[in-house]
Design a protein around this motif. Structure first.
Motif, PDB file in Angstrom:
ATOM      1  N   ALA A 153       0.819  -1.212   0.000  1.00 19.62           N
ATOM      2  CA  ALA A 153       0.000   0.000   0.000  1.00 19.62           C
ATOM      3  C   ALA A 153       0.851   1.259   0.000  1.00 19.62           C
ATOM      4  O   ALA A 153       0.474   2.274  -0.586  1.00 19.62           O
ATOM      5  CB  ALA A 153      -0.934   0.000   1.212  1.00 19.62           C
ATOM      6  N   SER A 154       2.012   1.209   0.648  1.00 17.78           N
ATOM      7  CA  SER A 154       2.821   2.421   0.805  1.00 17.78           C
ATOM      8  C   SER A 154       3.234   3.014  -0.536  1.00 17.78           C
ATOM      9  O   SER A 154       3.128   4.229  -0.747  1.00 17.78           O
ATOM     10  CB  SER A 154       4.054   2.128   1.668  1.00 17.78           C
ATOM     11  OG  SER A 154       4.909   1.184   1.048  1.00 17.78           O
ATOM     12  N   SER A 155       3.699   2.195  -1.477  1.00 17.19           N
ATOM     13  CA  SER A 155       4.118   2.739  -2.775  1.00 17.19           C
ATOM     14  C   SER A 155       2.907   3.158  -3.611  1.00 17.19           C
ATOM     15  O   SER A 155       2.987   4.125  -4.384  1.00 17.19           O
ATOM     16  CB  SER A 155       4.965   1.720  -3.540  1.00 17.19           C
ATOM     17  OG  SER A 155       4.238   0.538  -3.833  1.00 17.19           O
ATOM     18  N   ILE A 156       1.798   2.434  -3.461  1.00 15.09           N
ATOM     19  CA  ILE A 156       0.587   2.802  -4.202  1.00 15.09           C
ATOM     20  C   ILE A 156       0.057   4.155  -3.724  1.00 15.09           C
ATOM     21  O   ILE A 156      -0.314   5.022  -4.528  1.00 15.09           O
ATOM     22  CB  ILE A 156      -0.486   1.712  -4.038  1.00 15.09           C
ATOM     23  CG1 ILE A 156       0.007   0.391  -4.623  1.00 15.09           C
ATOM     24  CG2 ILE A 156      -1.796   2.139  -4.709  1.00 15.09           C
ATOM     25  CD1 ILE A 156      -0.873  -0.797  -4.297  1.00 15.09           C
ATOM     26  N   ILE A 157       0.036   4.363  -2.406  1.00 15.04           N
ATOM     27  CA  ILE A 157      -0.417   5.649  -1.854  1.00 15.04           C
ATOM     28  C   ILE A 157       0.530   6.760  -2.276  1.00 15.04           C
ATOM     29  O   ILE A 157       0.101   7.878  -2.608  1.00 15.04           O
ATOM     30  CB  ILE A 157      -0.516   5.573  -0.322  1.00 15.04           C
ATOM     31  CG1 ILE A 157      -1.595   4.576   0.093  1.00 15.04           C
ATOM     32  CG2 ILE A 157      -0.816   6.947   0.282  1.00 15.04           C
ATOM     33  CD1 ILE A 157      -1.611   4.273   1.587  1.00 15.04           C
ATOM     34  N   TYR A 158       1.825   6.463  -2.287  1.00 15.75           N
ATOM     35  CA  TYR A 158       2.803   7.472  -2.704  1.00 15.75           C
ATOM     36  C   TYR A 158       2.554   7.902  -4.151  1.00 15.75           C
ATOM     37  O   TYR A 158       2.606   9.098  -4.475  1.00 15.75           O
ATOM     38  CB  TYR A 158       4.211   6.912  -2.554  1.00 15.75           C
ATOM     39  CG  TYR A 158       5.299   7.884  -2.947  1.00 15.75           C
ATOM     40  CD1 TYR A 158       5.584   9.002  -2.165  1.00 15.75           C
ATOM     41  CD2 TYR A 158       6.053   7.682  -4.104  1.00 15.75           C
ATOM     42  CE1 TYR A 158       6.581   9.896  -2.522  1.00 15.75           C
ATOM     43  CE2 TYR A 158       7.056   8.564  -4.464  1.00 15.75           C
ATOM     44  CZ  TYR A 158       7.313   9.672  -3.670  1.00 15.75           C
ATOM     45  OH  TYR A 158       8.311  10.546  -4.034  1.00 15.75           O
ATOM     46  N   GLU A 159       2.263   6.941  -5.017  1.00 14.89           N
ATOM     47  CA  GLU A 159       1.957   7.290  -6.404  1.00 14.89           C
ATOM     48  C   GLU A 159       0.707   8.161  -6.487  1.00 14.89           C
ATOM     49  O   GLU A 159       0.644   9.102  -7.295  1.00 14.89           O
ATOM     50  CB  GLU A 159       1.768   6.015  -7.233  1.00 14.89           C
ATOM     51  CG  GLU A 159       3.060   5.256  -7.490  1.00 14.89           C
ATOM     52  CD  GLU A 159       2.870   4.053  -8.389  1.00 14.89           C
ATOM     53  OE1 GLU A 159       3.837   3.671  -9.065  1.00 14.89           O
ATOM     54  OE2 GLU A 159       1.747   3.496  -8.398  1.00 14.89           O
ATOM     55  N   ARG A 160      -0.278   7.881  -5.646  1.00 14.88           N
ATOM     56  CA  ARG A 160      -1.487   8.715  -5.622  1.00 14.88           C
ATOM     57  C   ARG A 160      -1.159  10.131  -5.169  1.00 14.88           C
ATOM     58  O   ARG A 160      -1.643  11.109  -5.763  1.00 14.88           O
ATOM     59  CB  ARG A 160      -2.517   8.095  -4.687  1.00 14.88           C
ATOM     60  CG  ARG A 160      -3.138   6.796  -5.180  1.00 14.88           C
ATOM     61  CD  ARG A 160      -4.137   6.255  -4.162  1.00 14.88           C
ATOM     62  NE  ARG A 160      -4.822   5.057  -4.613  1.00 14.88           N
ATOM     63  CZ  ARG A 160      -5.745   4.412  -3.914  1.00 14.88           C
ATOM     64  NH1 ARG A 160      -6.074   4.857  -2.696  1.00 14.88           N
ATOM     65  NH2 ARG A 160      -6.327   3.329  -4.384  1.00 14.88           N
ATOM     66  N   CYS A 161      -0.338  10.232  -4.143  1.00 15.34           N
ATOM     67  CA  CYS A 161       0.037  11.563  -3.638  1.00 15.34           C
ATOM     68  C   CYS A 161       0.795  12.352  -4.695  1.00 15.34           C
ATOM     69  O   CYS A 161       0.532  13.546  -4.911  1.00 15.34           O
ATOM     70  CB  CYS A 161       0.889  11.426  -2.377  1.00 15.34           C
ATOM     71  SG  CYS A 161       0.036  10.782  -0.921  1.00 15.34           S
ATOM     72  N   LYS A 162       1.751  11.704  -5.354  1.00 14.83           N
ATOM     73  CA  LYS A 162       2.535  12.388  -6.384  1.00 14.83           C
ATOM     74  C   LYS A 162       1.664  12.749  -7.585  1.00 14.83           C
ATOM     75  O   LYS A 162       1.850  13.815  -8.189  1.00 14.83           O
ATOM     76  CB  LYS A 162       3.692  11.493  -6.816  1.00 14.83           C
ATOM     77  CG  LYS A 162       4.747  11.258  -5.746  1.00 14.83           C
ATOM     78  CD  LYS A 162       5.545  12.516  -5.440  1.00 14.83           C
ATOM     79  CE  LYS A 162       6.476  12.880  -6.561  1.00 14.83           C
ATOM     80  NZ  LYS A 162       7.336  14.038  -6.215  1.00 14.83           N
ATOM     81  N   SER A 163       0.723  11.893  -7.929  1.00 14.87           N
ATOM     82  CA  SER A 163      -0.179  12.197  -9.040  1.00 14.87           C
ATOM     83  C   SER A 163      -0.993  13.448  -8.737  1.00 14.87           C
ATOM     84  O   SER A 163      -1.206  14.314  -9.610  1.00 14.87           O
ATOM     85  CB  SER A 163      -1.118  11.009  -9.301  1.00 14.87           C
ATOM     86  OG  SER A 163      -0.404   9.883  -9.740  1.00 14.87           O
TER      87      SER A 163
END
Length: 400
Positions: A153-163
């Motif tokens: 989840a951590s990398s997926i959430i990070y991608e959402r934040c950066k998007s």
């Protein structure tokens, strides 16, 4: 201290991050060698013990240290597949995740990194590992999958934040493609190719030891070759994968004899891909066939429930679709698990033998793996039972 490559200034940097302050005095530091030569191949492990004065009080803290293997062949191999670069990169990512208020409690804290030296949190006072060749029971699977869900989840959430920050779709592999590729499967270096080829040849020799029954050895090996050429299926959820999820890469905190929390270790072979691949490899590597027949659905649903809690339900596939996608990866997971077991389940006396010289170790890694696999199969009951079940299950999966 010089032989481990850690200097006084390095230890000060460790303390600075550990204490979140530079207002301290370093009073002592030393390496305590607790290396167990039967626990792994990639590198050497030590304890760094630092004494200090902080806020007028004396303190002492242990840290976990990894360095390159003293065997030149393993050292060269580690550099080729970039295990230390990958781990340093990932702990740097964890700092970025933390700044975005992403839960990183699944991992130890990272304190210091320089070429081929890693200094991280020592969890041994509170968390314990399981015996090297013991598979997980249900409780250990549940807490380990909870940690794995947080990791994914951590990398997926990070991608959402950066998007959201960039106002466009962001994928972490676009920035870090080299560090997030699978160095064992997609590396052009001959040494990495030789390692993978030796692993496959060892598997083929194992096949010849199993009775043919309704499937000939030649048909078995031909079918296996066809599957390898097809590659992995498409998954539903992508992110950073761990890809080395055997039992020794988890530590557990216990209460009344039962695991209540697990931590994930060793981010030296991370890559980018579909999370279903990690799930399949975890189940195939750490549980037996009978256990999976009774518990796989429950465990995958438990993982997915935890992933959904981390990510929210919006945009995620249904539980039924995710279960099917995981099932599509089980064959690839079985093959990876067998290759893992030919290392992790090899008899201790065989492992000690191959470590006696640089030449024997090189042959074990790259040239004559099958020789020692067969010897261990014939001499060690636990190795034989594990690999016998592995090969039979693989055969059944290929010809079902």
């Amino acid at each position: 201290m010089a032989e481990q490559g850690l200097l006084e200034e390095d230890c000060k940097q460790v303390l600075k991050k550990f204490l979140n302050s530079d207002n301290f005095e370093l009073s002592s530091f030393k390496i305590v060698n607790f290396r167990n030569p039967l626990q792994g191949l990639i590198g050497e492990h030590f304890t760094l013990r630092i004494g200090y004065v902080f806020k007028d009080e004396n303190g002492s803290q242990d840290f976990f240290v990894k360095t390159l293997s003293t065997n030149p062949f393993m050292s060269k191999f580690s550099k080729i597949i970039q295990v230390y670069e990958k781990e340093a990169f990932y702990f740097g990512l964890l700092d970025q995740f933390k700044r975005h208020q992403i839960d990183i409690s699944f991992a130890p804290r990272g304190f210091f990194f320089k070429p081929y030296i890693t200094v991280i949190e020592d969890l041994s006072s509170e968390f314990k590992g399981t015996p090297k060749r013991e598979l997980f029971d249900l409780d250990h699977c549940l807490t380990s999958l909870e940690a794995l869900a947080k990791f994914h989840a951590s990398s997926i959430i990070y991608e959402r934040c950066k998007s959201k920050e960039l106002s466009k779709k962001y994928c972490i592999i676009d920035d870090y493609k080299e560090l997030l590729e699978d160095k064992l499967e997609h590396n052009d270096n001959p040494l990495a190719s030789k390692w993978l080829q030796a692993s496959i040849e060892g598997l083929l020799q194992l096949i010849d030891l199993i009775r043919e029954n309704h499937v000939s050895h030649d048909a078995f090996k031909e079918k296996l070759g066809e599957i390898q050429e097809l590659g992995n299926p498409q998954g539903l959820i992508s992110g950073i994968l761990h890809s080395d999820l055997w039992t020794s890469n988890f530590l557990h905190r216990y209460k009344n004899g039962k695991p209540v929390e697990s931590k994930l270790l060793d981010f030296q072979t991370i890559k980018y891909g579909f999370v279903e691949q990690d799930i399949a490899e975890f189940l195939m590597t750490n549980t037996c066939r009978t256990f999976r027949s009774q518990n796989s659905k429950l465990l995958i649903e438990h993982y997915y429930k935890n992933l959904q809690q981390c990510l929210g339900l919006k945009g995620l596939p249904s539980t039924e679709d995710f279960l099917q996608s995981c099932d599509n990866y089980m064959l690839a997971g079985k093959i990876r698990a067998i290759l893992d077991h030919t290392f992790t389940f090899v008899a201790d006396e065989i492992y000690v033998d191959v470590l006696k010289s640089e030449e024997s170790f090189r042959k074990f890694l790259f040239d004559e793996r099958g020789k020692w696999i067969i010897e261990s199969y014939n001499k060690n009951e636990k190795f034989k039972n594990m690999l016998y079940e592995d090969v039979l299950e693989l055969r059944d999966m290929l010809f079902s």
